[in-house]
Design an enzyme around this catalytic site. Structure first.
Site, mmCIF file in Angstrom:
data_model
loop_
_atom_site.group_PDB
_atom_site.id
_atom_site.type_symbol
_atom_site.label_atom_id
_atom_site.label_comp_id
_atom_site.label_asym_id
_atom_site.label_seq_id
_atom_site.Cartn_x
_atom_site.Cartn_y
_atom_site.Cartn_z
ATOM 1 N N HIS A 194 107.232 49.172 -6.213
ATOM 2 C CA HIS A 194 107.040 48.105 -7.006
ATOM 3 C C HIS A 194 108.003 48.606 -8.231
ATOM 4 O O HIS A 194 107.495 49.677 -8.962
ATOM 5 C CB HIS A 194 105.818 47.732 -7.322
ATOM 6 C CG HIS A 194 105.010 47.417 -6.217
ATOM 7 N ND1 HIS A 194 103.581 47.409 -6.104
ATOM 8 C CD2 HIS A 194 105.412 46.375 -5.215
ATOM 9 C CE1 HIS A 194 103.199 46.561 -4.830
ATOM 10 N NE2 HIS A 194 104.219 46.092 -4.361
ATOM 11 N N GLU A 216 106.327 49.445 -11.670
ATOM 12 C CA GLU A 216 105.343 50.604 -11.690
ATOM 13 C C GLU A 216 106.118 51.955 -12.162
ATOM 14 O O GLU A 216 106.014 52.831 -11.140
ATOM 15 C CB GLU A 216 104.627 50.824 -10.486
ATOM 16 C CG GLU A 216 103.798 49.320 -10.411
ATOM 17 C CD GLU A 216 103.254 49.466 -9.126
ATOM 18 O OE1 GLU A 216 103.113 50.175 -8.274
ATOM 19 O OE2 GLU A 216 102.366 48.111 -8.697
ATOM 20 N N HIS A 249 101.376 54.535 -6.764
ATOM 21 C CA HIS A 249 101.575 53.175 -7.503
ATOM 22 C C HIS A 249 101.230 53.403 -8.871
ATOM 23 O O HIS A 249 100.530 54.361 -9.177
ATOM 24 C CB HIS A 249 100.735 52.030 -6.767
ATOM 25 C CG HIS A 249 101.381 51.521 -5.584
ATOM 26 N ND1 HIS A 249 101.881 50.330 -5.400
ATOM 27 C CD2 HIS A 249 101.493 52.111 -4.187
ATOM 28 C CE1 HIS A 249 102.380 50.148 -4.162
ATOM 29 N NE2 HIS A 249 102.383 51.201 -3.456
ATOM 30 N N GLU A 270 96.784 55.155 -7.197
ATOM 31 C CA GLU A 270 96.832 54.256 -8.579
ATOM 32 C C GLU A 270 96.750 55.022 -9.568
ATOM 33 O O GLU A 270 95.819 55.672 -9.845
ATOM 34 C CB GLU A 270 95.914 53.138 -8.478
ATOM 35 C CG GLU A 270 95.888 52.053 -7.220
ATOM 36 C CD GLU A 270 97.093 51.012 -7.505
ATOM 37 O OE1 GLU A 270 97.966 51.022 -8.224
ATOM 38 O OE2 GLU A 270 97.267 50.246 -6.336
#
Length: 1002
Positions: A802, A805, A899, A984
């Site tokens: 992504h 990010e 991420h 994350e």
């Protein structure tokens, strides 16, 4: 059972029973009330009320006692309204209310029961049909301070009735909305000492319920409700005890603000890229203003609690996969097995003979001979983990570097300032390398255009600024060519800048960056470099606490937006930057900031000057998409000193953000950088993130129009006429990654570190996606050492699927630097594992400033089940490489996809577990049939102990249906990787451990 009364003795018994019940309920807890309800107490009291009402003459004392009990019990009985309906008691309650209009004590109790009955929408609708609202309006109008307790009870009952949409329509059609506005004004003007806040707020709640329907909002606007409430609330802002009124007014104003489209020609991106087999259909955004209220979204959505997680992270039970066969399944290959043979070339470590351990190959010798005449290259000392904690600057120690293989490695280049002679040599080398890369691209991608390079330059610096004149003296200024077409490498300004660059930024070289950036392929065909990416940056000088949210900042922002509607004369409304129509921009207007975003990873579509020091900003959608507005990165210049500028980014999409909980955006000052302080810093005050009045144009397929959110913040720039860059998070471009890999490759210790950089594939946009292999060199050519080398288990790491990010890339950067460092733990990891790393899975998205998608308009982390080799090449070949490793019995021991997370703090993992998923979904799990290795929890538990920013409690091991096409789940299901994770990292900071609240530097 004793109703109707047969004697006065019966009456006394009933009153005694009711008195005892009242005493028990008043002295006891809710538990007693719930017990009474469970035993049929509500029904018994309603039946008694009906019987007492039919008595002639009615027993007022008994009725009063029953009404008190019903009001108390009804508030705790969730089905009270339905019971009233079933026992046909609505008419009895309304009749009692009408009969007691002149008896205010009894009337108040009747109104309390009426309010409780209306808690059921069905009962409330029935009451509305039978004239309850007309009755209540008789009680609350006209304005009077007599019998305030009764008036308050009537207003609360009316508010409960208006939760029914049919009652709200009935109230609007009968003119009650205008009456409520007038009544609110009367109470507001006469309540000077603020003694009747509850009555004023009750009237506002009535208005809030009415404006939940479209007809109510239209009538509210026609009745000048916006002006009335906006004016009245100004008197309340300075009183903290009036917060309930201010909050309710703000909600009504925000809801009734006329909806309108974004001021852009289309909802889609300003950039387009032709996709094979797809026809793009643009939806125009500019709709005639009058149509918006006529074709609204239906009923306004209920206000959402800002503390809720976003749709990315909610783990709703209904989304959990409960089919055990699907959870256990190992689907067949998504491609012919013969295709896997091509990935053998990406695993040379499995067949490497390491001849160079005994003798140096002739090619390598010739390579060394060719590099002897190259300018000397200062080498970075790659420090250990302990040394990094105490020192951020580069070491001057050198590492002996073996000459690279010209067929696979980049040429050595200097990292700091160069002489003119050295520049000429570098230009020749770069030209040779570009030719080699072009030939490679032509061979590997048949039918593709050969790799091309183009000249990039910096945007002209402000020559009139005092700081510019101090840095560039008058002699140099006369020779500097700042024309837009000036060549960067030959310009005097670049020579001066490179000379001033102190080379003290670890793992960064401006010259490396330029070289890589010039070969990048972008849709806008960028001509300019962003100064922070070219110059580099150091870590912030110190840890900074997360921003403490200012009280009332969100409501103040909403009220400022309403002021634009009510007082349009204050609004300038001048477009000062526009990607769609550059000719309509007014960048040279006086007293106006200048914006720019056409550089790598830049994202700003439009800037509109609202007032002298306030600007509305619109982000660009992802390419070939009409959504995913979150990432921004742009340049701003022409600011005044000591003036707070307000910026409103008006087309954010997520319904909540860490900007509401201490997060700040980041800023880079060119003047600060040239004065020796090149840092991205957390900035911004009065930050607020809230839903605004903009909507997307009507969506296809019957879906509702999308709501947008505003990120509002204020910045006081540190210098006059500076050039500053603002971004959602610390930017990390594709060129930054490629130049970083060049430096790591050149400065590793080749006797200890096995490093192989290959191209996984070409992206849809024609940019190479690098694949790295890192492990330890074998101790010797002995059979045992070579077998140990080849048999090391794989660890597969990926990042930046992504584009928005960017924190994932910073975590990957730290991972790479650690893996090639001299730290003993890194050395041990290299000796134990082979690391296969794809540091950037979505180069095209990163280059073109996307937030989530690739050039195909697809979220690549939802394409892992059946990726397209044409549309999703990086996913297709990453999955193919994983298939190949599995086919040769070398499936990774650990798979981890890096991420960034916009809704939570700290760092945490998502994993996969059959049992935990079934347990969470409430399924019965037969442990004798379903067995599972709990080793997937080992790594998170270790991280929880050793990593200060990691939080085990935030980890989840559930498999959701909506995540079945993600890398984590596919690697787990199809490749059989037990330890398959998504890691994350927060955009904001830590609320746990060593870094708790003290920093937002992740």
């Amino acid at each position: 059972s004793v109703f109707p009364f047969q004697s006065s003795q019966d009456k006394d018994v009933i009153l005694s029973i009711l008195g005892v019940l009242s005493d028990l309920l008043s002295l006891g807890t809710d538990r007693r009330i719930h017990y009474l309800i469970s035993k049929g107490g509500s029904e018994a009291l309603l039946q008694a009320l009906a019987a007492a009402a039919r008595a002639e003459p009615p027993e007022q004392d008994t009725l009063l006692a029953l009404l008190r009990l019903l009001a108390r019990v009804g508030r705790r009985d969730r089905k009270f309204g339905l019971k009233v309906q079933r026992l046909e008691a609505t008419d009895v309650i309304l009749s009692l209310t009408r009969k007691n209009l002149g008896h205010h004590l009894n009337l108040t109790h009747c109104l309390w029961v009426l309010r409780v009955c209306a808690s059921s929408v069905l009962a409330g609708t029935t009451l509305g049909i039978n004239g309850a609202m007309e009755l209540l309006f008789k009680v609350i109008t006209p304005y009077s301070k007599r019998h305030v307790r009764t008036v308050r009870a009537a207003i609360e009952a009316l508010a409960a009735l208006l939760k029914s949409k049919s009652n709200s329509r009935r109230a609007v059609n009968r003119g009650y909305l205008c009456g409520l506005l007038k009544l609110y004004q009367d109470w507001h003007h006469n309540d000077i000492s603020n003694d009747y806040v509850h009555i004023r707020r009750g009237l506002l709640i009535c208005l809030k319920h009415i404006t939940n329907i479209q007809l109510g909002r239209e009538t509210f606007l026609d009745s000048r409700g916006m002006e009335i409430l906006f004016t009245s609330v100004q008197d309340c802002l300075s009183f903290k005890n009036l917060d309930p009124i201010v909050t309710t007014v703000t909600q009504i104003l925000r809801k009734c603000y006329p909806k309108e489209p974004l001021p852009v020609p289309t909802v889609g991106s300003s950039y387009s890229f032709p996709i094979p087999g797809k026809v793009s259909t643009e939806c125009p955004c500019m709709v005639p203003e009058g149509k918006w209220l006529m074709h609204d979204d239906g009923e306004e959505e209920v206000e959402k609690d800002l503390d809720n997680d976003d749709d990315e992270t909610k783990e709703e039970d209904y989304d959990l996969e409960t089919d055990v066969n699907k959870l256990r399944s190992r689907p067949v290959l998504d491609r012919p097995e013969v295709e896997l043979k091509q990935y053998e070339a990406m695993c040379p470590e499995l067949s490497h003979n390491f001849q160079e351990l005994e003798s140096e190959p002739e090619e390598e010798k010739s390579s060394k001979d060719n590099t002897e005449n190259l300018p000397s290259t200062p080498s970075y000392f790659i420090p250990s983990a302990t040394s990094v904690k105490h020192q951020n600057t580069q070491r001057t120690q050198s590492v002996t570097v073996t000459g690279p293989d010209p067929e696979e490695e980049d040429f050595n280049v200097p990292l700091q300032s160069w002489t003119k002679k050295e520049k000429c040599r570098w230009a020749e080398i770069a030209e040779k390398r570009d030719m080699v890369e072009a030939v490679k691209d032509a061979n590997s991608c048949e039918g593709e255009d050969t790799a091309r390079t183009h000249v990039l330059t910096l945007r002209p610096l402000p020559k009139e600024a005092a700081w510019y004149k101090q840095i560039f003296n008058m002699e140099c200024e006369a020779s500097i060519n700042l024309g837009l077409e000036g060549r960067l490498k030959s310009s005097d300004v670049m020579r001066i800048l490179l000379k001033k660059h102190q080379g003290n930024i670890p793992f960064h070289s401006p010259c490396f960056y330029i070289s890589r950036a010039e070969s990048v392929k972008s849709i806008p065909d960028y001509k300019f470099l962003a100064f922070p990416d070219f110059w580099g940056h150091q870590p912030p000088p110190c840890c900074k606490p997360m921003l403490e949210r200012k009280y009332g900042v969100q409501r103040d922002r909403v009220l400022d937006d309403v002021r634009r509607l009510i007082q349009p004369g204050d609004v300038i409304g001048r477009t000062v930057f526009d990607l769609d129509e550059p000719s309509h921009s007014s960048p040279d207007a006086p007293d106006c900031l200048t914006f720019f975003s056409k550089f790598e990873s830049g994202n700003l579509r439009k800037a509109i000057q609202v007032r002298e020091f306030e600007y509305d900003l619109i982000m660009n959608a992802d390419v070939n998409s009409s959504q995913h507005h979150q990432w921004f990165y742009f340049e701003v210049r022409g600011m005044k000193l000591a003036v707070p500028y307000r910026f409103n980014i008006i087309n954010c999409e997520k319904f909540n953000s860490q900007f509401n909980y201490g997060m700040q955006l980041v800023m880079y000052s060119v003047k600060e950088a040239l004065q020796g302080r090149p840092c991205w810093l957390r900035v911004g005050s009065d930050i607020s993130y809230y839903k605004n009045h903009y909507r997307s144009c009507a969506a296809v397929g019957g879906r509702r129009r999308k709501s947008y959110y505003t990120l509002a913040f204020s910045i006081t720039f540190p210098h006059k006429d500076d050039v500053c860059y603002l971004a959602y998070h610390y930017p990390y471009t594709y060129s930054t990654m490629m130049s970083h890999l060049d430096i790591l490759e050149q400065n590793r210790n080749p006797k200890k570190v096995y490093w192989r950089q290959q191209t996984l594939c070409q992206t849809l946009g024609g940019n190479p996606c690098p694949l790295l292999t890192i492990t330890a060199m074998p101790e010797s050519k002995k059979r045992d050492d070579l077998e140990q080398f080849c048999n090391r288990p794989y660890v597969f790491l990926m990042a930046r699927v992504h584009p928005g990010e960017s924190n994932a890339s910073w975590v990957m950067k730290g991972t790479l630097e650690f893996l090639v460092s001299s730290d003993p733990i890194a050395d041990l990891l290299r000796k134990c594992f082979i690391f296969k790393i794809v540091p950037m899975l979505n180069p095209d998205g990163v280059i073109n400033g996307n937030h989530r998608c690739s050039l195909s308009g697809d979220d690549l982390n939802r394409q892992w089940v059946t990726p397209s080799s044409e549309l999703h090449p990086t996913i297709y070949h990453s999955k193919g490489l994983l298939y190949y490793l599995r086919s040769v019995g070398r499936a990774p021991l650990v798979f981890c996809d890096y991420h960034g997370h916009s809704q939570k703090k700290n760092v945490f993992l998502y994993g996969c577990s059959i049992k935990e998923t079934l347990w969470q979904a409430g399924c019965v799990v037969d442990t004798s049939v379903i067995t599972e290795d709990v080793g997937y929890r080992t790594l998170p538990k270790i991280l929880d102990k050793v990593a200060p920013a990691f939080v085990m409690n935030s980890c989840s091991f559930l498999v959701e249906k909506s995540r079945e096409s993600t890398a984590r789940v596919v690697a787990w299901q199809e490749m059989g990787v037990l330890r398959s994770y998504t890691m994350e990292s927060t955009y904001c900071g830590c609320s746990h451990g060593l870094y708790k609240v003290s920093t937002s530097l992740i």
